[in-house]
Design a protein around this motif. Sequence first.
Motif, PDB file in Angstrom:
ATOM      1  N   PHE A 117      27.895  32.979  52.465  1.00 54.41           N
ATOM      2  CA  PHE A 117      27.487  34.344  52.791  1.00 54.41           C
ATOM      3  C   PHE A 117      28.443  35.342  52.115  1.00 54.41           C
ATOM      4  O   PHE A 117      28.940  36.287  52.723  1.00 54.41           O
ATOM      5  CB  PHE A 117      27.440  34.563  54.305  1.00 54.41           C
ATOM      6  N   LYS A 118      28.692  35.117  50.857  1.00 57.21           N
ATOM      7  CA  LYS A 118      29.705  35.826  50.071  1.00 57.21           C
ATOM      8  C   LYS A 118      29.483  37.334  50.054  1.00 57.21           C
ATOM      9  O   LYS A 118      28.358  37.810  49.915  1.00 57.21           O
ATOM     10  CB  LYS A 118      29.688  35.291  48.647  1.00 57.21           C
ATOM     11  N   GLU A 119      30.586  38.089  50.166  1.00 52.83           N
ATOM     12  CA  GLU A 119      30.518  39.532  49.951  1.00 52.83           C
ATOM     13  C   GLU A 119      30.344  39.801  48.462  1.00 52.83           C
ATOM     14  O   GLU A 119      31.116  39.321  47.638  1.00 52.83           O
ATOM     15  CB  GLU A 119      31.786  40.226  50.454  1.00 52.83           C
ATOM     16  N   TYR A 162      19.584  39.026  50.736  1.00 51.77           N
ATOM     17  CA  TYR A 162      20.755  39.875  50.937  1.00 51.77           C
ATOM     18  C   TYR A 162      20.869  40.349  52.382  1.00 51.77           C
ATOM     19  O   TYR A 162      19.857  40.603  53.056  1.00 51.77           O
ATOM     20  CB  TYR A 162      20.701  41.100  50.020  1.00 51.77           C
ATOM     21  N   ILE A 163      22.116  40.508  52.812  1.00 56.71           N
ATOM     22  CA  ILE A 163      22.455  41.096  54.106  1.00 56.71           C
ATOM     23  C   ILE A 163      23.291  42.338  53.829  1.00 56.71           C
ATOM     24  O   ILE A 163      24.222  42.302  53.025  1.00 56.71           O
ATOM     25  CB  ILE A 163      23.280  40.120  54.974  1.00 56.71           C
ATOM     26  N   ALA A 164      22.972  43.426  54.495  1.00 61.36           N
ATOM     27  CA  ALA A 164      23.796  44.638  54.403  1.00 61.36           C
ATOM     28  C   ALA A 164      24.266  45.019  55.798  1.00 61.36           C
ATOM     29  O   ALA A 164      23.487  44.984  56.759  1.00 61.36           O
ATOM     30  CB  ALA A 164      23.022  45.782  53.772  1.00 61.36           C
ATOM     31  N   LEU A 165      25.528  45.376  55.912  1.00 63.20           N
ATOM     32  CA  LEU A 165      26.103  45.854  57.161  1.00 63.20           C
ATOM     33  C   LEU A 165      27.173  46.868  56.842  1.00 63.20           C
ATOM     34  O   LEU A 165      27.365  47.245  55.677  1.00 63.20           O
ATOM     35  CB  LEU A 165      26.648  44.708  58.008  1.00 63.20           C
ATOM     36  N   LEU A 199      27.539  44.570  51.061  1.00 64.73           N
ATOM     37  CA  LEU A 199      26.398  43.759  50.644  1.00 64.73           C
ATOM     38  C   LEU A 199      26.852  42.315  50.532  1.00 64.73           C
ATOM     39  O   LEU A 199      27.806  42.005  49.808  1.00 64.73           O
ATOM     40  CB  LEU A 199      25.854  44.238  49.297  1.00 64.73           C
ATOM     41  N   HIS A 200      26.171  41.420  51.263  1.00 64.91           N
ATOM     42  CA  HIS A 200      26.502  40.000  51.262  1.00 64.91           C
ATOM     43  C   HIS A 200      25.294  39.177  50.838  1.00 64.91           C
ATOM     44  O   HIS A 200      24.145  39.586  51.044  1.00 64.91           O
ATOM     45  CB  HIS A 200      26.921  39.537  52.660  1.00 64.91           C
ATOM     46  N   SER A 201      25.573  38.022  50.292  1.00 62.46           N
ATOM     47  CA  SER A 201      24.517  37.048  50.041  1.00 62.46           C
ATOM     48  C   SER A 201      24.037  36.482  51.369  1.00 62.46           C
ATOM     49  O   SER A 201      24.829  36.264  52.291  1.00 62.46           O
ATOM     50  CB  SER A 201      25.047  35.914  49.162  1.00 62.46           C
ATOM     51  N   ALA A 202      22.728  36.221  51.481  1.00 63.42           N
ATOM     52  CA  ALA A 202      22.172  35.573  52.663  1.00 63.42           C
ATOM     53  C   ALA A 202      22.108  34.064  52.497  1.00 63.42           C
ATOM     54  O   ALA A 202      21.537  33.365  53.335  1.00 63.42           O
ATOM     55  CB  ALA A 202      20.780  36.126  52.965  1.00 63.42           C
ATOM     56  N   ASP A 203      22.708  33.543  51.446  1.00 64.17           N
ATOM     57  CA  ASP A 203      22.673  32.114  51.124  1.00 64.17           C
ATOM     58  C   ASP A 203      23.930  31.437  51.664  1.00 64.17           C
ATOM     59  O   ASP A 203      25.051  31.771  51.272  1.00 64.17           O
ATOM     60  CB  ASP A 203      22.588  31.945  49.610  1.00 64.17           C
ATOM     61  N   GLY A 219      12.176  22.304  68.967  1.00 63.45           N
ATOM     62  CA  GLY A 219      12.242  21.307  70.028  1.00 63.45           C
ATOM     63  C   GLY A 219      11.820  21.868  71.368  1.00 63.45           C
ATOM     64  O   GLY A 219      11.453  23.042  71.498  1.00 63.45           O
ATOM     65  N   GLU A 220      11.866  21.025  72.381  1.00 61.19           N
ATOM     66  CA  GLU A 220      11.532  21.486  73.726  1.00 61.19           C
ATOM     67  C   GLU A 220      12.580  22.461  74.249  1.00 61.19           C
ATOM     68  O   GLU A 220      12.272  23.352  75.048  1.00 61.19           O
ATOM     69  CB  GLU A 220      11.409  20.291  74.684  1.00 61.19           C
ATOM     70  N   LYS A 221      13.819  22.286  73.805  1.00 61.22           N
ATOM     71  CA  LYS A 221      14.892  23.179  74.216  1.00 61.22           C
ATOM     72  C   LYS A 221      15.524  23.814  72.983  1.00 61.22           C
ATOM     73  O   LYS A 221      15.613  23.198  71.922  1.00 61.22           O
ATOM     74  CB  LYS A 221      15.954  22.420  75.011  1.00 61.22           C
ATOM     75  N   LEU A 222      15.985  25.027  73.145  1.00 60.93           N
ATOM     76  CA  LEU A 222      16.656  25.731  72.067  1.00 60.93           C
ATOM     77  C   LEU A 222      18.013  25.091  71.789  1.00 60.93           C
ATOM     78  O   LEU A 222      18.779  24.801  72.709  1.00 60.93           O
ATOM     79  CB  LEU A 222      16.853  27.200  72.459  1.00 60.93           C
ATOM     80  N   GLN A 223      18.296  24.874  70.510  1.00 56.97           N
ATOM     81  CA  GLN A 223      19.602  24.373  70.099  1.00 56.97           C
ATOM     82  C   GLN A 223      20.228  25.384  69.140  1.00 56.97           C
ATOM     83  O   GLN A 223      19.540  25.977  68.312  1.00 56.97           O
ATOM     84  CB  GLN A 223      19.461  23.021  69.407  1.00 56.97           C
ATOM     85  N   TRP A 224      21.542  25.560  69.263  1.00 57.98           N
ATOM     86  CA  TRP A 224      22.206  26.551  68.415  1.00 57.98           C
ATOM     87  C   TRP A 224      23.651  26.160  68.165  1.00 57.98           C
ATOM     88  O   TRP A 224      24.259  25.388  68.911  1.00 57.98           O
ATOM     89  CB  TRP A 224      22.143  27.932  69.055  1.00 57.98           C
ATOM     90  N   ASN A 225      24.181  26.705  67.062  1.00 54.84           N
ATOM     91  CA  ASN A 225      25.559  26.436  66.685  1.00 54.84           C
ATOM     92  C   ASN A 225      26.080  27.606  65.863  1.00 54.84           C
ATOM     93  O   ASN A 225      25.467  27.990  64.861  1.00 54.84           O
ATOM     94  CB  ASN A 225      25.648  25.146  65.866  1.00 54.84           C
ATOM     95  N   GLN A 226      27.205  28.200  66.267  1.00 55.10           N
ATOM     96  CA  GLN A 226      27.770  29.301  65.505  1.00 55.10           C
ATOM     97  C   GLN A 226      28.273  28.790  64.165  1.00 55.10           C
ATOM     98  O   GLN A 226      29.016  27.823  64.092  1.00 55.10           O
ATOM     99  CB  GLN A 226      28.884  29.987  66.289  1.00 55.10           C
ATOM    100  N   ASP A 227      27.875  29.495  63.095  1.00 54.06           N
ATOM    101  CA  ASP A 227      28.154  29.050  61.737  1.00 54.06           C
ATOM    102  C   ASP A 227      29.308  29.808  61.092  1.00 54.06           C
ATOM    103  O   ASP A 227      30.261  29.211  60.597  1.00 54.06           O
ATOM    104  CB  ASP A 227      26.887  29.193  60.883  1.00 54.06           C
TER     105      ASP A 227
END
Length: 296
Positions: A209-211, A187-190, A200-204, A163-171
């Motif tokens: 975002f299950k561990e 996958y996400i790793a942290l 190791l977490h799912s990126a889905d 969009g013309e402006k950024l929109q965001w929402n913490q999930d």
Amino acid sequence: MPLTVACRAGDADKHDKDVNALLFHKGKLYSAGDDGKIKLWSLDLLKQAEVQGHVAPVYSLAASDDTLYSSSSDGSIKLYDLNTLQLKQELTKNENVEYWRVRYFNGHLFVGDNEGNVSVYKNNAFYGLVNVAEPVKDLQVVEPYVLTVQDTDLVITEVKLDGEKLQWNQDSNIPGRAPVTLIGSGYIALIARDGKEILLHSADKQTGFKELTKIVHGSKDDRIINALAGVQWGNKLELFSGGWDKILRKWNVQNQSLADGGSVDVDIVINSIATGDQDQIYAAGADGHIVRVDVR
């Protein structure tokens, strides 16, 4: 398959102080460190170019098709030519802010700072601001989410960039600390809050975002993890980790878990890891040293 140190940056070419960032992009390796310098390397770690990018430590590097970006504690974001490191532009300057992370994704530059904000630039023009409430020590982007983390939680924020402006929402929030990396798109790793375990977490989002698994990085008492790098080489999904124990470790993603893929002592405290061409990994850290490790 064993990991072997293939080559090291020469003492005359290495950084004067600790290396904070490595970036492999289009067959070239870039590094940046506490000395404020940015360097361009050949694949066998021969220095090809150098620039005094900042007057303070450089914390992060990112790249588009034709531009290298750097962020620093001096409150500036700068743009350079990918091949010569010639300065193109100072994108922003704010001496009251430290810019800790830059990531480039799909035409947008994401900049995380020490005040808990992610500034988004579109075509090198400011597009919008996302507030994530805590300093951004590391940052990744997996559409449509921005992942930010410091020492207690990974914050997952959904962003809309059309969009013309950024929109965001913490999930969502996931307990853990920096660093964070992506392995492929799934996958996400942290790092766990104690700094010694890899998560190791799912990126889905459908999984919440299950561990998926948790593993200890090594067997020594001094095993705080400073760096992670995920990669997909062909059909192989792999993760590399390193830190205070000076051991670069390889993990194979198998059956939604992490299997030990070998390790090598690189003889430096590791601050940053970058994956290069197939079966080549770069690690850098204390006193400006950089090494290339090959999977034989």
